[in-house]
Scaffold this motif. Structure first.
Motif, short mmCIF file in Angstrom:
data_model
loop_
_atom_site.label_atom_id
_atom_site.label_comp_id
_atom_site.label_asym_id
_atom_site.label_seq_id
_atom_site.Cartn_x
_atom_site.Cartn_y
_atom_site.Cartn_z
N TRP A 282 0.84 -1.21 0.00
CA TRP A 282 0.00 0.00 0.00
C TRP A 282 0.87 1.25 0.00
O TRP A 282 0.53 2.26 -0.63
N GLU A 283 1.98 1.22 0.69
CA GLU A 283 2.86 2.38 0.78
C GLU A 283 3.38 2.83 -0.59
O GLU A 283 3.74 3.99 -0.77
N LYS A 284 3.42 1.92 -1.56
CA LYS A 284 3.95 2.24 -2.88
C LYS A 284 2.86 2.57 -3.90
O LYS A 284 3.17 2.92 -5.04
N LYS A 285 1.61 2.47 -3.50
CA LYS A 285 0.50 2.64 -4.44
C LYS A 285 0.41 4.08 -4.92
O LYS A 285 0.56 5.03 -4.14
N SER A 286 0.10 4.28 -6.21
CA SER A 286 0.01 5.62 -6.77
C SER A 286 -1.34 6.25 -6.47
O SER A 286 -2.35 5.57 -6.34
N GLY A 287 -1.34 7.58 -6.33
CA GLY A 287 -2.57 8.34 -6.25
C GLY A 287 -3.25 8.39 -4.91
O GLY A 287 -4.37 8.93 -4.79
N LEU A 288 -2.64 7.86 -3.86
CA LEU A 288 -3.29 7.85 -2.55
C LEU A 288 -3.33 9.25 -1.93
O LEU A 288 -2.41 10.06 -2.12
N ILE A 289 -4.40 9.53 -1.18
CA ILE A 289 -4.52 10.75 -0.39
C ILE A 289 -3.94 10.48 0.99
O ILE A 289 -4.25 9.46 1.61
N ALA A 290 -3.12 11.39 1.48
CA ALA A 290 -2.58 11.30 2.84
C ALA A 290 -3.38 12.26 3.73
O ALA A 290 -3.43 13.46 3.46
N LEU A 291 -4.00 11.73 4.77
CA LEU A 291 -4.87 12.54 5.62
C LEU A 291 -4.42 12.42 7.07
O LEU A 291 -4.37 11.33 7.64
N GLU A 292 -4.09 13.56 7.66
CA GLU A 292 -3.60 13.58 9.03
C GLU A 292 -4.73 13.31 10.03
O GLU A 292 -5.91 13.50 9.72
N PRO A 293 -4.39 12.84 11.22
CA PRO A 293 -5.41 12.57 12.24
C PRO A 293 -6.28 13.81 12.50
O PRO A 293 -5.78 14.93 12.60
N GLY A 294 -7.58 13.59 12.58
CA GLY A 294 -8.52 14.67 12.86
C GLY A 294 -8.91 15.51 11.65
O GLY A 294 -9.82 16.34 11.74
N LYS A 295 -8.26 15.30 10.51
CA LYS A 295 -8.54 16.08 9.31
C LYS A 295 -9.58 15.39 8.45
O LYS A 295 -9.79 14.18 8.54
N SER A 296 -10.22 16.18 7.56
CA SER A 296 -11.24 15.67 6.65
C SER A 296 -10.92 16.04 5.22
O SER A 296 -10.24 17.03 4.96
N PHE A 297 -11.42 15.23 4.30
CA PHE A 297 -11.25 15.45 2.87
C PHE A 297 -12.60 15.22 2.20
O PHE A 297 -13.24 14.18 2.42
N THR A 298 -13.04 16.19 1.37
CA THR A 298 -14.34 16.09 0.71
C THR A 298 -14.18 16.04 -0.80
O THR A 298 -13.44 16.83 -1.39
N ALA A 299 -14.88 15.10 -1.41
CA ALA A 299 -14.95 14.99 -2.86
C ALA A 299 -16.37 15.35 -3.31
O ALA A 299 -17.35 14.93 -2.69
N ASP A 300 -16.46 16.14 -4.37
CA ASP A 300 -17.75 16.59 -4.90
C ASP A 300 -17.96 15.99 -6.27
O ASP A 300 -17.20 16.27 -7.21
N GLN A 301 -18.97 15.14 -6.42
CA GLN A 301 -19.30 14.53 -7.71
C GLN A 301 -20.77 14.82 -8.06
O GLN A 301 -21.51 13.96 -8.55
#
Length: 307
Positions: A282-301
């Motif tokens: 998994w560590e080598k996989k392309s395109g991953l999002i790195a998200l720190e503890p307590g943080k959020s990420f939103t995708a709009d489709q």
């Protein structure tokens, strides 16, 4: 369990299984999202998390431990909880549980929010890292749009539709192998890209041959990609602003003119399928999002209808 949202223009049927759109209809009865039958495709508009696309051999490793995922992740196959609901809005949540333990190593919250508007359907997914270490994941959607639609004139087929990128830009495709994994170059590196080579910039014709395992794009600047009915000019748009990748895929029997049984997908992705030479790390996989503890990420489709 299904719930229904409705306003003066649209109705949407949502399912707690996968937090998925099961139907999206206009007031005139037009079916925009594929409703089945299951024998054609058992999904409608799955939410993809924590992986998008094909995962090689069905597993990956993280810090030496093996985890198991199906293609396009686990979210689409799990029951989500309705945490907010009104006549025109609904929010679903999936969190870590006993069923996710061998699939994803982090604690998380995945919230999928829907809201009917005058122009269509607001559709967002928000991932929050509720763990104590940085979380790595992919996120995307896989909405299947009826093509042809049930209200199209008799004889309408896939060929009466086309994909359009907002800015009519020259497209760049990511190379895939026959198993829909990322193809690698002579040095074993992926992703690899090349010009798509469309005849008219930003326009992708649709025909009986379909798109195989999908056509995968990157490096676009368009804020939306749409499915245009060339006969009446109507357009269904999916927001892709800020996304690094987008997949299109055709399924069902639309090329034969069977209204309601054919569909074409518009799939904005934060992430990629596994490479064909992936060692499953998994560590080598392309395109991953790195998200720190307590943080959020939103995708709009979100989906917008223009008649």
């Amino acid at each position: 369990m299904t719930i229904i949202l409705k306003n003066e223009k649209y109705e949407v049927v949502l399912n707690t299984h996968g937090a998925e759109i099961n139907a999206f209809r206009g007031a005139d009865g037009t079916q925009y999202v594929f409703e089945g039958p299951e024998s054609v495709w058992k999904f409608h508009a799955p939410v993809l998390f924590p992986h998008v696309g094909r995962i090689r051999d069905g597993f990956y490793t993280w810090q030496g431990k093996e985890y198991h995922l199906v293609n396009n992740g686990m979210s689409r196959d799990m029951e989500h909880t309705v945490i907010e609901q009104s006549a025109t809005t609904a929010t679903f949540e999936l969190t870590e549980n006993a069923d996710t333990a061998d699939k994803f190593p982090w604690k998380f919250s995945l919230k999928t929010h829907y809201e009917l508007t005058e122009n269509g359907l607001l559709f967002t997914t928000t991932v929050t890292n509720t763990d104590t270490t940085t979380m790595y994941f992919s996120l995307g959607s896989h909405t299947a749009f009826c093509c042809p639609r049930n209200t199209d004139p008799a004889g309408t087929t896939n060929a009466d539709y086309q994909y359009e990128f907002e800015k009519r830009e020259n497209l760049t495709t990511v190379l895939l192998n026959d198993a829909a994994q990322l193809a690698v170059d002579a040095d074993g590196t992926a992703p690899c890209t090349k010009p798509y080579g469309e005849k008219e910039a930003g326009i992708i014709p649709i025909g009986a041959d379909g798109f195989g395992n999908g056509h995968f794009f990157t490096a676009f600047t368009s804020n939306w990609v749409g499915l245009r009915n060339k006969k009446d000019g109507s357009l269904v748009k999916v927001n892709c602003a800020g996304y690094p990748y987008l997949m299109v895929w055709q399924g069902g029997k639309g090329a034969e003119g069977v209204a309601g049984n054919g569909f074409n997908c518009i799939e904005p992705w934060y992430g990629t399928a596994d490479a064909e030479n992936s060692d499953h790390t998994w560590e080598k996989k392309s395109g991953l999002i790195a998200l720190e503890p307590g943080k959020s990420f939103t995708a709009d489709q979100s989906i917008c209808i223009e008649k």
